[in-house]
Design a protein around this motif. Structure first.
Motif, PDB file in Angstrom:
ATOM      1  N   ASP A   1      -0.652   0.620 -43.009  1.00 27.86           N
ATOM      2  CA  ASP A   1       0.457  -0.314 -43.227  1.00 27.86           C
ATOM      3  C   ASP A   1       1.318   0.127 -44.411  1.00 27.86           C
ATOM      4  O   ASP A   1       2.553   0.103 -44.338  1.00 27.86           O
ATOM      5  CB  ASP A   1      -0.080  -1.729 -43.492  1.00 27.86           C
ATOM      6  CG  ASP A   1      -0.956  -2.233 -42.363  1.00 27.86           C
ATOM      7  OD1 ASP A   1      -0.509  -2.177 -41.206  1.00 27.86           O
ATOM      8  OD2 ASP A   1      -2.077  -2.669 -42.637  1.00 27.86           O
ATOM      9  N   MET A   2       0.657   0.502 -45.524  1.00 27.10           N
ATOM     10  CA  MET A   2       1.412   0.887 -46.717  1.00 27.10           C
ATOM     11  C   MET A   2       2.227   2.148 -46.484  1.00 27.10           C
ATOM     12  O   MET A   2       3.362   2.266 -46.963  1.00 27.10           O
ATOM     13  CB  MET A   2       0.463   1.099 -47.901  1.00 27.10           C
ATOM     14  CG  MET A   2       0.145  -0.156 -48.675  1.00 27.10           C
ATOM     15  SD  MET A   2       1.606  -1.049 -49.309  1.00 27.10           S
ATOM     16  CE  MET A   2       2.317   0.155 -50.439  1.00 27.10           C
ATOM     17  N   ILE A   3       1.688   3.088 -45.742  1.00 24.55           N
ATOM     18  CA  ILE A   3       2.441   4.309 -45.454  1.00 24.55           C
ATOM     19  C   ILE A   3       3.693   3.984 -44.635  1.00 24.55           C
ATOM     20  O   ILE A   3       4.780   4.504 -44.910  1.00 24.55           O
ATOM     21  CB  ILE A   3       1.548   5.338 -44.735  1.00 24.55           C
ATOM     22  CG1 ILE A   3       0.547   5.929 -45.734  1.00 24.55           C
ATOM     23  CG2 ILE A   3       2.382   6.435 -44.087  1.00 24.55           C
ATOM     24  CD1 ILE A   3      -0.423   6.910 -45.139  1.00 24.55           C
TER      25      ILE A   3
ATOM     26  N   ILE B   1      10.932   1.964 -46.741  1.00 26.33           N
ATOM     27  CA  ILE B   1      11.623   1.762 -48.021  1.00 26.33           C
ATOM     28  C   ILE B   1      12.432   3.002 -48.397  1.00 26.33           C
ATOM     29  O   ILE B   1      13.573   2.913 -48.859  1.00 26.33           O
ATOM     30  CB  ILE B   1      10.598   1.403 -49.119  1.00 26.33           C
ATOM     31  CG1 ILE B   1      10.055  -0.021 -48.881  1.00 26.33           C
ATOM     32  CG2 ILE B   1      11.210   1.517 -50.509  1.00 26.33           C
ATOM     33  CD1 ILE B   1       8.855  -0.368 -49.733  1.00 26.33           C
ATOM     34  N   ALA B   2      11.852   4.169 -48.179  1.00 24.15           N
ATOM     35  CA  ALA B   2      12.556   5.422 -48.485  1.00 24.15           C
ATOM     36  C   ALA B   2      13.838   5.539 -47.668  1.00 24.15           C
ATOM     37  O   ALA B   2      14.905   5.904 -48.202  1.00 24.15           O
ATOM     38  CB  ALA B   2      11.640   6.610 -48.216  1.00 24.15           C
TER      39      ALA B   2
ATOM     40  N   GLU C   1      14.392   2.077 -58.815  1.00 28.79           N
ATOM     41  CA  GLU C   1      13.713   0.916 -59.396  1.00 28.79           C
ATOM     42  C   GLU C   1      13.494  -0.178 -58.358  1.00 28.79           C
ATOM     43  O   GLU C   1      12.428  -0.809 -58.322  1.00 28.79           O
ATOM     44  CB  GLU C   1      14.514   0.389 -60.585  1.00 28.79           C
ATOM     45  CG  GLU C   1      14.519   1.341 -61.775  1.00 28.79           C
ATOM     46  CD  GLU C   1      15.221   0.751 -62.970  1.00 28.79           C
ATOM     47  OE1 GLU C   1      14.655   0.785 -64.079  1.00 28.79           O
ATOM     48  OE2 GLU C   1      16.346   0.245 -62.804  1.00 28.79           O
ATOM     49  N   ALA C   2      14.492  -0.385 -57.513  1.00 26.02           N
ATOM     50  CA  ALA C   2      14.344  -1.397 -56.464  1.00 26.02           C
ATOM     51  C   ALA C   2      13.258  -0.993 -55.460  1.00 26.02           C
ATOM     52  O   ALA C   2      12.470  -1.836 -55.016  1.00 26.02           O
ATOM     53  CB  ALA C   2      15.681  -1.599 -55.754  1.00 26.02           C
ATOM     54  N   ALA C   3      13.234   0.289 -55.112  1.00 27.14           N
ATOM     55  CA  ALA C   3      12.209   0.777 -54.180  1.00 27.14           C
ATOM     56  C   ALA C   3      10.817   0.635 -54.775  1.00 27.14           C
ATOM     57  O   ALA C   3       9.872   0.189 -54.097  1.00 27.14           O
ATOM     58  CB  ALA C   3      12.481   2.237 -53.827  1.00 27.14           C
ATOM     59  N   ASN C   4      10.664   0.991 -56.048  1.00 22.80           N
ATOM     60  CA  ASN C   4       9.366   0.835 -56.712  1.00 22.80           C
ATOM     61  C   ASN C   4       8.896  -0.604 -56.666  1.00 22.80           C
ATOM     62  O   ASN C   4       7.730  -0.887 -56.370  1.00 22.80           O
ATOM     63  CB  ASN C   4       9.458   1.297 -58.171  1.00 22.80           C
ATOM     64  CG  ASN C   4       9.216   2.778 -58.323  1.00 22.80           C
ATOM     65  OD1 ASN C   4       8.620   3.412 -57.461  1.00 22.80           O
ATOM     66  ND2 ASN C   4       9.686   3.351 -59.419  1.00 22.80           N
ATOM     67  N   ARG C   5       9.792  -1.514 -57.000  1.00 20.25           N
ATOM     68  CA  ARG C   5       9.409  -2.927 -56.995  1.00 20.25           C
ATOM     69  C   ARG C   5       8.929  -3.352 -55.610  1.00 20.25           C
ATOM     70  O   ARG C   5       7.923  -4.060 -55.476  1.00 20.25           O
ATOM     71  CB  ARG C   5      10.583  -3.792 -57.460  1.00 20.25           C
ATOM     72  CG  ARG C   5      10.268  -5.286 -57.464  1.00 20.25           C
ATOM     73  CD  ARG C   5      11.333  -6.078 -58.181  1.00 20.25           C
ATOM     74  NE  ARG C   5      11.276  -5.835 -59.621  1.00 20.25           N
ATOM     75  CZ  ARG C   5      10.455  -6.479 -60.447  1.00 20.25           C
ATOM     76  NH1 ARG C   5       9.609  -7.382 -59.968  1.00 20.25           N
ATOM     77  NH2 ARG C   5      10.472  -6.217 -61.730  1.00 20.25           N
ATOM     78  N   GLU C   6       9.617  -2.926 -54.571  1.00 22.39           N
ATOM     79  CA  GLU C   6       9.207  -3.297 -53.215  1.00 22.39           C
ATOM     80  C   GLU C   6       7.845  -2.692 -52.858  1.00 22.39           C
ATOM     81  O   GLU C   6       7.033  -3.333 -52.181  1.00 22.39           O
ATOM     82  CB  GLU C   6      10.263  -2.879 -52.193  1.00 22.39           C
ATOM     83  CG  GLU C   6      11.468  -3.795 -52.176  1.00 22.39           C
ATOM     84  CD  GLU C   6      12.246  -3.671 -50.877  1.00 22.39           C
ATOM     85  OE1 GLU C   6      11.623  -3.416 -49.818  1.00 22.39           O
ATOM     86  OE2 GLU C   6      13.477  -3.851 -50.913  1.00 22.39           O
TER      87      GLU C   6
ATOM     88  N   LYS D   1       4.703  -4.987 -51.831  1.00 13.10           N
ATOM     89  CA  LYS D   1       3.957  -4.807 -50.583  1.00 13.10           C
ATOM     90  C   LYS D   1       2.477  -4.616 -50.866  1.00 13.10           C
ATOM     91  O   LYS D   1       1.620  -5.183 -50.185  1.00 13.10           O
ATOM     92  CB  LYS D   1       4.497  -3.598 -49.818  1.00 13.10           C
ATOM     93  CG  LYS D   1       5.826  -3.825 -49.143  1.00 13.10           C
ATOM     94  CD  LYS D   1       5.719  -4.869 -48.043  1.00 13.10           C
ATOM     95  CE  LYS D   1       7.045  -5.046 -47.327  1.00 13.10           C
ATOM     96  NZ  LYS D   1       6.948  -6.132 -46.292  1.00 13.10           N
ATOM     97  N   ALA D   2       2.153  -3.818 -51.887  1.00 15.56           N
ATOM     98  CA  ALA D   2       0.746  -3.613 -52.240  1.00 15.56           C
ATOM     99  C   ALA D   2       0.079  -4.934 -52.593  1.00 15.56           C
ATOM    100  O   ALA D   2      -1.075  -5.191 -52.203  1.00 15.56           O
ATOM    101  CB  ALA D   2       0.633  -2.632 -53.406  1.00 15.56           C
ATOM    102  N   MET D   3       0.775  -5.779 -53.316  1.00 11.23           N
ATOM    103  CA  MET D   3       0.212  -7.073 -53.703  1.00 11.23           C
ATOM    104  C   MET D   3      -0.073  -7.959 -52.496  1.00 11.23           C
ATOM    105  O   MET D   3      -1.044  -8.707 -52.482  1.00 11.23           O
ATOM    106  CB  MET D   3       1.146  -7.810 -54.663  1.00 11.23           C
ATOM    107  CG  MET D   3       1.312  -7.176 -56.031  1.00 11.23           C
ATOM    108  SD  MET D   3      -0.236  -7.023 -56.946  1.00 11.23           S
ATOM    109  CE  MET D   3      -0.482  -5.257 -56.847  1.00 11.23           C
TER     110      MET D   3
END
Length: 457
Positions: free
Chosen positions: A350-352, A358-359, A395-400, A404-406
């Motif tokens: 799922d995370m991948i 996101i990329a 920065e926006a991508a990192n936050r997302e 998602k991980a959370m």
């Protein structure tokens, strides 16, 4: 802040040859592998616990910020002296003080390079399992400060699992010791777990006793090649879910594979959408059985090819490809951001998928590297911090990615730490009460806030 009198007192402790204050030399201590930097006023290179203690006593009396530093390989900004002051470089404290394989421990100073310790232990048929990607450069003190992990930590555990005892200089200059040379020791609080991963915010580690283990009898390494990244990730979840625990289970996507090939020409299949580097070790019979099952699962999930390393040289070649990934990816742009959000293994597929989406949405070049067997995701983002619009997208991508991980009960960091990179994201993982409790510990140990100020606590 550092007037002539203070400088003279510090020089008396270390001598003029181990005090650095030339502007061009200070620049080398102003950054690590993250994108932030700040030049310190002074760099000191102590060679003993007594010198560290004397330095901290002055810093405490004068209220001078102190940031401890090892090899500077941190990729979260943990060793950046964000408030200036003194950088305490511990690289001169680089002695292996004792190796006792009958009792399965070693004692080292913080400046010992992880790879040098591995080489010494191997001569006696032992090893120290935590192996961060920077193990040929990073120091044990830095590994302790960040609670470093690495590929082998899937099976063997991370740094804190091997720390038996520590000698620590507190902000006041007081020297304390806790733990012992015994694997079983429940005498008082387990303070090694508090200081390991504290990123130099509570004390400066000057001596470390580590548990070591015998080298495995046998080891086998394979590379599984896939035309589908989802199938690559599904294999990971299936292998771990089956109860098999490889020594390492690493994932690389096509972007990373081609970056490695462009730079190193190791011979990885450029057409592959995903690769799994899998290593199994232990008793010969068990290794053979487990690897056979893993290969069956890989093929069942659509692996187009399974390549086994037949020699030590072939094995080293495969691991060179994996360990060089960050360095070669960093050549694609002026800056490279490496994150390490971690999720339960069943959610790796799922995370991948989320990271790829996101990329695409933020128009970023993101390669996916992962200690996939323990869910530790390492998105590699090639960027240029001078491009303000692109940096906002990063920065926006990192936050997302962290959000998602959370949602999958994940965490902000599996091994890199928080440092400067993820301080703003802490509320995602820790509630107000938890952060307040951490702040109380910091206040109790370091009431002036002089140790590595400006970081996560």
């Amino acid at each position: 802040m550092l007037n002539a009198k203070i400088r003279k007192s510090l020089q008396t402790i270390v001598g003029p040859e181990r005090l650095i204050d030339a502007p061009e030399d200070l620049l080398a201590y102003s950054y690590d592998a993250f994108v932030e930097e700040m030049t310190p006023e002074l760099v000191l290179l102590p060679e003993s616990t007594a010198e560290v203690s004397a330095i901290m006593a002055i810093a405490h009396h004068e209220g001078i910020p102190v940031t401890a530093r090892g090899a500077g390989t941190s990729i979260c900004g943990a060793s950046v002296p964000i408030r200036g002051g003194i950088v305490l470089s511990l690289t001169r404290m680089d002695r292996i003080l004792a190796v006792s394989t009958p009792n399965r421990y070693c004692i080292v100073q913080p400046g010992v390079v992880n790879g040098d310790l591995q080489a010494r232990l191997a001569k006696e048929g032992f090893f120290y399992p935590p192996d961060p990607g920077s193990y040929m450069a990073s120091t044990i003190g830095g590994n302790v400060a960040q609670n470093a992990g690495g590929p082998r930590c899937l099976k063997y555990g991370v740094t804190v699992d091997y720390v038996l005892s520590l000698e620590v200089v507190l902000p006041s200059g007081e020297v304390i010791r806790f733990g012992s040379r015994n694997v079983k020791d429940v005498t008082g609080y387990r303070l090694s777990s508090l200081f390991c991963g504290s990123e130099g915010t509570l004390g400066i580690v000057t001596e470390i006793t580590l548990r070591v283990v015998p080298l495995p009898e046998a080891s086998r390494t394979i590379l599984a090649v896939y035309n589908d990244l989802d199938a690559t990730a599904a294999t990971v979840a299936d292998v771990i879910g089956s109860g098999i625990l490889p020594a390492a289970l690493e994932l690389m996507d096509k972007t990373v594979v081609n970056a490695v090939e462009d730079s190193a020409g190791i011979g990885l299949p450029r057409h592959a959408e995903g690769l799994l580097l899998i290593e199994v070790d232990g008793v010969e019979e068990a290794v053979e059985k487990e690897m056979r099952t893993i290969v069956e699962k890989a093929r069942a999930h659509g692996a187009q090819e399974v390549i086994e390393a037949r020699t030590a040289a072939e094995r080293d070649n495969l691991w060179t490809a994996r360990r060089s990934a960050y360095g070669v990816f960093a050549r694609l742009a002026p800056d490279c951001i490496v994150e390490d959000a971690t999720v339960p293994v069943s959610h790796v597929p799922d995370m991948i998928r989320h990271i790829r989406e996101i990329a695409d949405r933020y128009r970023l070049r993101i390669g996916i590297l992962a200690h996939a067997g323990d869910g530790n995701m390492h998105p590699l983002i090639a960027t240029d911090t001078r491009d303000k619009q692109q940096w906002q997208r990063v920065e926006a991508a990192n936050r997302e990615i962290f959000e998602k991980a959370m949602t999958y009960n994940g965490t902000l960091s599996g091994e890199h730490g928080i440092g400067l990179a993820k301080t703003d994201y802490l509320p995602m993982a820790l509630n107000d009460a938890t952060r307040d409790f951490m702040a109380k510990i910091k206040q109790c140990v370091d009431p002036q806030g002089i140790l590595n100020p400006g970081k996560f606590v």
